[in-house]
Motif scaffolding. Structure first.
Motif, PDB file in Angstrom:
ATOM      1  N   ALA A 108       0.838  -1.200   0.000  1.00 52.57           N
ATOM      2  CA  ALA A 108       0.000   0.000   0.000  1.00 52.57           C
ATOM      3  C   ALA A 108       0.874   1.252   0.000  1.00 52.57           C
ATOM      4  O   ALA A 108       0.571   2.234  -0.705  1.00 52.57           O
ATOM      5  CB  ALA A 108      -0.921  -0.002   1.219  1.00 52.57           C
ATOM      6  N   GLU A 109       1.942   1.243   0.776  1.00 53.25           N
ATOM      7  CA  GLU A 109       2.846   2.398   0.794  1.00 53.25           C
ATOM      8  C   GLU A 109       3.618   2.502  -0.512  1.00 53.25           C
ATOM      9  O   GLU A 109       3.896   3.602  -0.999  1.00 53.25           O
ATOM     10  CB  GLU A 109       3.806   2.295   1.970  1.00 53.25           C
ATOM     11  CG  GLU A 109       3.153   2.539   3.316  1.00 53.25           C
ATOM     12  CD  GLU A 109       4.171   2.851   4.389  1.00 53.25           C
ATOM     13  OE1 GLU A 109       5.276   3.338   4.070  1.00 53.25           O
ATOM     14  OE2 GLU A 109       3.856   2.599   5.569  1.00 53.25           O
ATOM     15  N   ALA A 110       3.993   1.360  -1.081  1.00 53.11           N
ATOM     16  CA  ALA A 110       4.710   1.383  -2.354  1.00 53.11           C
ATOM     17  C   ALA A 110       3.835   1.973  -3.455  1.00 53.11           C
ATOM     18  O   ALA A 110       4.312   2.739  -4.301  1.00 53.11           O
ATOM     19  CB  ALA A 110       5.161  -0.028  -2.724  1.00 53.11           C
ATOM     20  N   ARG A 111       2.564   1.646  -3.442  1.00 50.95           N
ATOM     21  CA  ARG A 111       1.652   2.245  -4.423  1.00 50.95           C
ATOM     22  C   ARG A 111       1.570   3.755  -4.223  1.00 50.95           C
ATOM     23  O   ARG A 111       1.517   4.524  -5.184  1.00 50.95           O
ATOM     24  CB  ARG A 111       0.259   1.610  -4.309  1.00 50.95           C
ATOM     25  CG  ARG A 111       0.206   0.140  -4.719  1.00 50.95           C
ATOM     26  CD  ARG A 111      -1.210  -0.411  -4.654  1.00 50.95           C
ATOM     27  NE  ARG A 111      -1.242  -1.817  -5.005  1.00 50.95           N
ATOM     28  CZ  ARG A 111      -1.481  -2.815  -4.140  1.00 50.95           C
ATOM     29  NH1 ARG A 111      -1.738  -2.523  -2.859  1.00 50.95           N
ATOM     30  NH2 ARG A 111      -1.464  -4.065  -4.530  1.00 50.95           N
ATOM     31  N   GLY A 112       1.565   4.173  -2.967  1.00 53.11           N
ATOM     32  CA  GLY A 112       1.573   5.603  -2.693  1.00 53.11           C
ATOM     33  C   GLY A 112       2.824   6.275  -3.224  1.00 53.11           C
ATOM     34  O   GLY A 112       2.780   7.410  -3.722  1.00 53.11           O
ATOM     35  N   GLU A 113       3.955   5.584  -3.139  1.00 57.24           N
ATOM     36  CA  GLU A 113       5.183   6.162  -3.669  1.00 57.24           C
ATOM     37  C   GLU A 113       5.154   6.257  -5.194  1.00 57.24           C
ATOM     38  O   GLU A 113       5.718   7.196  -5.772  1.00 57.24           O
ATOM     39  CB  GLU A 113       6.415   5.368  -3.231  1.00 57.24           C
ATOM     40  CG  GLU A 113       7.698   6.028  -3.723  1.00 57.24           C
ATOM     41  CD  GLU A 113       8.964   5.380  -3.227  1.00 57.24           C
ATOM     42  OE1 GLU A 113      10.012   5.624  -3.862  1.00 57.24           O
ATOM     43  OE2 GLU A 113       8.928   4.640  -2.238  1.00 57.24           O
ATOM     44  N   VAL A 114       4.508   5.319  -5.847  1.00 56.06           N
ATOM     45  CA  VAL A 114       4.386   5.423  -7.306  1.00 56.06           C
ATOM     46  C   VAL A 114       3.613   6.689  -7.670  1.00 56.06           C
ATOM     47  O   VAL A 114       3.980   7.422  -8.594  1.00 56.06           O
ATOM     48  CB  VAL A 114       3.707   4.181  -7.900  1.00 56.06           C
ATOM     49  CG1 VAL A 114       3.553   4.340  -9.412  1.00 56.06           C
ATOM     50  CG2 VAL A 114       4.518   2.926  -7.598  1.00 56.06           C
ATOM     51  N   THR A 115       2.555   6.961  -6.928  1.00 57.39           N
ATOM     52  CA  THR A 115       1.789   8.189  -7.166  1.00 57.39           C
ATOM     53  C   THR A 115       2.653   9.417  -6.910  1.00 57.39           C
ATOM     54  O   THR A 115       2.717  10.342  -7.742  1.00 57.39           O
ATOM     55  CB  THR A 115       0.541   8.221  -6.273  1.00 57.39           C
ATOM     56  OG1 THR A 115      -0.288   7.101  -6.588  1.00 57.39           O
ATOM     57  CG2 THR A 115      -0.244   9.507  -6.476  1.00 57.39           C
ATOM     58  N   TYR A 116       3.319   9.447  -5.769  1.00 53.64           N
ATOM     59  CA  TYR A 116       4.158  10.593  -5.392  1.00 53.64           C
ATOM     60  C   TYR A 116       5.354  10.742  -6.335  1.00 53.64           C
ATOM     61  O   TYR A 116       5.612  11.826  -6.868  1.00 53.64           O
ATOM     62  CB  TYR A 116       4.629  10.388  -3.947  1.00 53.64           C
ATOM     63  CG  TYR A 116       5.674  11.359  -3.466  1.00 53.64           C
ATOM     64  CD1 TYR A 116       5.483  12.734  -3.555  1.00 53.64           C
ATOM     65  CD2 TYR A 116       6.850  10.893  -2.875  1.00 53.64           C
ATOM     66  CE1 TYR A 116       6.441  13.623  -3.085  1.00 53.64           C
ATOM     67  CE2 TYR A 116       7.808  11.773  -2.407  1.00 53.64           C
ATOM     68  CZ  TYR A 116       7.603  13.137  -2.510  1.00 53.64           C
ATOM     69  OH  TYR A 116       8.559  14.001  -2.050  1.00 53.64           O
ATOM     70  N   GLY A 117       6.064   9.645  -6.572  1.00 54.00           N
ATOM     71  CA  GLY A 117       7.234   9.706  -7.436  1.00 54.00           C
ATOM     72  C   GLY A 117       6.878  10.061  -8.865  1.00 54.00           C
ATOM     73  O   GLY A 117       7.599  10.817  -9.533  1.00 54.00           O
ATOM     74  N   GLY A 118       5.767   9.543  -9.349  1.00 49.54           N
ATOM     75  CA  GLY A 118       5.342   9.868 -10.701  1.00 49.54           C
ATOM     76  C   GLY A 118       5.027  11.336 -10.880  1.00 49.54           C
ATOM     77  O   GLY A 118       5.224  11.910 -11.964  1.00 49.54           O
ATOM     78  N   GLU A 119       4.567  11.971  -9.814  1.00 50.90           N
ATOM     79  CA  GLU A 119       4.197  13.385  -9.905  1.00 50.90           C
ATOM     80  C   GLU A 119       5.384  14.268 -10.288  1.00 50.90           C
ATOM     81  O   GLU A 119       5.202  15.317 -10.903  1.00 50.90           O
ATOM     82  CB  GLU A 119       3.585  13.872  -8.593  1.00 50.90           C
ATOM     83  CG  GLU A 119       2.110  13.578  -8.451  1.00 50.90           C
ATOM     84  CD  GLU A 119       1.285  14.188  -9.579  1.00 50.90           C
ATOM     85  OE1 GLU A 119       1.415  15.397  -9.838  1.00 50.90           O
ATOM     86  OE2 GLU A 119       0.519  13.446 -10.211  1.00 50.90           O
ATOM     87  N   PHE A 149      13.443   5.556  -0.723  1.00 50.21           N
ATOM     88  CA  PHE A 149      12.337   5.851  -1.636  1.00 50.21           C
ATOM     89  C   PHE A 149      12.871   5.669  -3.050  1.00 50.21           C
ATOM     90  O   PHE A 149      13.212   6.645  -3.728  1.00 50.21           O
ATOM     91  CB  PHE A 149      11.811   7.270  -1.416  1.00 50.21           C
ATOM     92  CG  PHE A 149      11.054   7.442  -0.132  1.00 50.21           C
ATOM     93  CD1 PHE A 149       9.699   7.163  -0.061  1.00 50.21           C
ATOM     94  CD2 PHE A 149      11.699   7.877   1.019  1.00 50.21           C
ATOM     95  CE1 PHE A 149       8.991   7.316   1.132  1.00 50.21           C
ATOM     96  CE2 PHE A 149      11.019   8.040   2.211  1.00 50.21           C
ATOM     97  CZ  PHE A 149       9.656   7.753   2.276  1.00 50.21           C
ATOM     98  N   PRO A 150      12.966   4.429  -3.512  1.00 53.11           N
ATOM     99  CA  PRO A 150      13.714   4.154  -4.751  1.00 53.11           C
ATOM    100  C   PRO A 150      13.171   4.840  -5.992  1.00 53.11           C
ATOM    101  O   PRO A 150      13.943   5.207  -6.878  1.00 53.11           O
ATOM    102  CB  PRO A 150      13.606   2.625  -4.890  1.00 53.11           C
ATOM    103  CG  PRO A 150      13.281   2.123  -3.519  1.00 53.11           C
ATOM    104  CD  PRO A 150      12.466   3.189  -2.885  1.00 53.11           C
ATOM    105  N   LEU A 151      11.856   5.034  -6.076  1.00 53.42           N
ATOM    106  CA  LEU A 151      11.300   5.705  -7.245  1.00 53.42           C
ATOM    107  C   LEU A 151      11.304   7.219  -7.067  1.00 53.42           C
ATOM    108  O   LEU A 151      11.793   7.959  -7.923  1.00 53.42           O
ATOM    109  CB  LEU A 151       9.876   5.227  -7.531  1.00 53.42           C
ATOM    110  CG  LEU A 151       9.206   5.905  -8.738  1.00 53.42           C
ATOM    111  CD1 LEU A 151       9.958   5.587 -10.032  1.00 53.42           C
ATOM    112  CD2 LEU A 151       7.739   5.527  -8.847  1.00 53.42           C
ATOM    113  N   ALA A 152      10.762   7.695  -5.967  1.00 54.00           N
ATOM    114  CA  ALA A 152      10.594   9.135  -5.777  1.00 54.00           C
ATOM    115  C   ALA A 152      11.921   9.881  -5.754  1.00 54.00           C
ATOM    116  O   ALA A 152      12.026  10.996  -6.272  1.00 54.00           O
ATOM    117  CB  ALA A 152       9.803   9.415  -4.501  1.00 54.00           C
ATOM    118  N   MET A 153      12.940   9.292  -5.147  1.00 49.48           N
ATOM    119  CA  MET A 153      14.223   9.983  -5.101  1.00 49.48           C
ATOM    120  C   MET A 153      14.882  10.030  -6.479  1.00 49.48           C
ATOM    121  O   MET A 153      15.622  10.965  -6.793  1.00 49.48           O
ATOM    122  CB  MET A 153      15.161   9.320  -4.097  1.00 49.48           C
ATOM    123  CG  MET A 153      14.669   9.333  -2.659  1.00 49.48           C
ATOM    124  SD  MET A 153      14.323  10.986  -1.987  1.00 49.48           S
ATOM    125  CE  MET A 153      12.541  11.103  -2.265  1.00 49.48           C
ATOM    126  N   ALA A 154      14.601   9.050  -7.316  1.00 48.65           N
ATOM    127  CA  ALA A 154      15.132   9.070  -8.682  1.00 48.65           C
ATOM    128  C   ALA A 154      14.393  10.097  -9.533  1.00 48.65           C
ATOM    129  O   ALA A 154      15.017  10.925 -10.209  1.00 48.65           O
ATOM    130  CB  ALA A 154      15.029   7.686  -9.307  1.00 48.65           C
TER     131      ALA A 154
END
Length: 490
Positions: free
Chosen positions: A107-118, A162-167
């Motif tokens: 659930a948190e990883a999905r949230g990071e996809v939303t945040y990182g994608g932004e 935060f592997p996606l958002a930080m990238a």
């Protein structure tokens, strides 16, 4: 999610270095293992780059720099927007890869996809808004033109938590500004960045604009890149001691630097706070990402009159957590990233208890496999405890008390760090005073999570330099030129 499904997905993630638009093995042929912290199992073997590979990546970034800088802003924007759409289409893939390599619940990883994608979407929009100005000089003898230009090839070093958002938070503004990049993801969680790179390639990014080198020898790979005069920008997210060493290396080339470093966030609860909101905020600010976030609340500074009730309520909430492998649907707390993280958490809790703190729940590592520590609440934290000075980076909520507003401000500011603070009060004037008086680059006023792609992220003091996100984020990758022309009217 079954083991077979996990394996099938990971088989689609690239395992090589991405240099000049080509996936390749390490020049030494070496590989590094990626481990699932929830099980201790190796889930992938990927290329382990050498310093020579790092220089090849910089060669590619330098070769592509002029053409990418000259690419129209709209084209750069369109590529970033396509990448955003592709990330959202593969949301479940990104979430599962992050859970497998880092441990956070799905659930948190999905949230990071939303945040990182932004960040991809936000900076796709900012790419077309780079502006300058034109006007007469005060003397009337000429016209001043102020323009913005890409700073040049950039070296981006991202953390594991935060592997996606930080990238995306680093790559997206660099590309929007017209810069090429070499990215070095953390060795503990490189798979998400490799998957993102695959998506950028699919979105139409030209060869050499983004280059990715994964390595177990970070210092050896980074040093020659930073020393090379072709590099013009260094961006790092990680610990303050490592950031200090990188700043020393960057000084010789007078590199532009962005440093997002350590935190020691105070979470201040006044006697007039809405405790329901404060407890909700505390749970979000402390236990998001298993407490492994630089923005995690580190010191809970609670008015003495409400401290017992606050501790009771957060303990009840923490007792309702489910600890386990992040792929299990009911899990709310996953593993810490590795054994070192568990050992540090144990040491900080033991020191606090030895000085009189009381454990209301948790307070111990959990049996393996995996690197788990029980979500914990501590009360009665004494002055001088290590847990008040050091970043916990684990699921431990530590409560100290105060009596006056002056004391709360003093305790909150009693740290060399200044990333983020959290304040809960129903008094508007007091809230405004806290905005003025707390020495942090960000603040949550009656809010427990502050991160947003449209907002400037960064700290004061030892927490770093520069800002990521917001309108300020693209400016970190631009340099200003002033041109004077003669008065066109003679």
């Amino acid at each position: 999610m079954t083991v077979t499904q996990d394996t099938n997905l990971l088989d689609t993630v690239p395992d090589g270095l991405f240099i000049g638009g080509t996936w390749r093995a390490s020049s030494s042929g070496a590989t590094l293992a990626v481990t699932n912290p929830a099980t201790g199992e190796v889930i992938a073997e990927i290329a382990d780059a050498t310093p020579e590979d790092g220089m090849a990546a910089l060669d590619a970034a330098d070769a592509a720099a002029a053409a990418w800088a000259a690419t129209p802003a709209r084209e750069r924007a369109d590529i970033l927007r396509r990448a955003f759409d592709l990330v959202q289409q593969r949301k479940e893939d990104f979430a599962l890869v992050m859970t497998l390599e880092m441990g956070k619940p799905l659930a948190e990883a999905r949230g990071e996809v939303t945040y990182g994608g932004e960040f991809l979407r936000w900076f796709s929009e900012e790419a077309t808004r780079i502006q300058g100005r034109y006007g007469p000089n005060p003397e009337g003898t000429g016209r001043m033109i102020v323009s913005q230009h890409p700073v040049g090839p950039c070296f981006l070093i991202t953390p594991w938590n935060f592997p996606l958002a930080m990238a995306t938070r680093k790559i997206a503004p660099a590309l929007a500004a017209g810069c090429t990049v070499v990215v070095k993801p953390a060795a503990l969680t490189p798979l998400t960045t490799l998957l993102l790179t695959q998506v950028l390639e699919e979105a139409g990014l030209p060869a050499g604009v983004v280059n990715v080198v994964t390595t177990s020898k970070s210092s050896a790979l980074s040093a020659p890149i930073i020393a090379d005069p072709r590099l013009r920008k260094l961006s790092f997210t990680g610990s303050t001691p490592v950031g200090q060493r990188l700043l020393e290396q960057a000084a010789s080339g007078v590199l532009r630097t962005s440093m997002e470093l350590g935190g020691n966030a105070p979470f201040v609860v006044f006697d007039d706070a809405d405790l329901d909101k404060a407890v909700d905020g505390a749970i979000a600010a402390k236990f998001r990402n298993i407490g492994q976030a630089c923005t995690a609340a580190n010191r809970f500074i609670v008015h003495r009159s409400v401290a017992d009730e606050f501790a009771h309520r957060v303990t009840e909430r923490v007792n309702g957590f489910t600890v386990g492998r992040g792929t299990d649907p009911d899990v709310t707390i996953g593993p810490l990233i590795d054994e070192n993280a568990v050992a540090k958490t144990e040491e900080l809790v033991a020191d606090a208890v030895s000085r009189g703190a009381r454990v209301t729940t948790g307070g111990e590592r959990l049996a393996g496999p995996g690197t788990f520590y029980a979500p914990t609440v501590l009360t009665g934290i004494a002055s001088g405890s290590d847990i008040l000075r050091e970043e916990i980076f684990g699921p431990v909520l530590a409560i100290a008390t105060f009596d006056t507003e002056e004391e709360a401000v003093r305790l909150a500011n009693d740290t060399e760090y200044g990333l983020v603070s959290y304040v809960y009060t129903e008094d508007l004037a007091r809230g405004q005073r806290m905005i003025e008086r707390l020495g942090t680059g960000m603040m949550g006023l009656n809010v427990g999570v502050v991160s947003n792609a449209a907002a400037p992220f960064g700290g004061w003091k030892m927490s770093g330099l520069g800002r990521e996100g917001g309108a300020e984020g693209i400016g970190e990758y631009l340099q200003t030129k002033y041109t004077l022309t003669p008065n066109p009217f003679g």
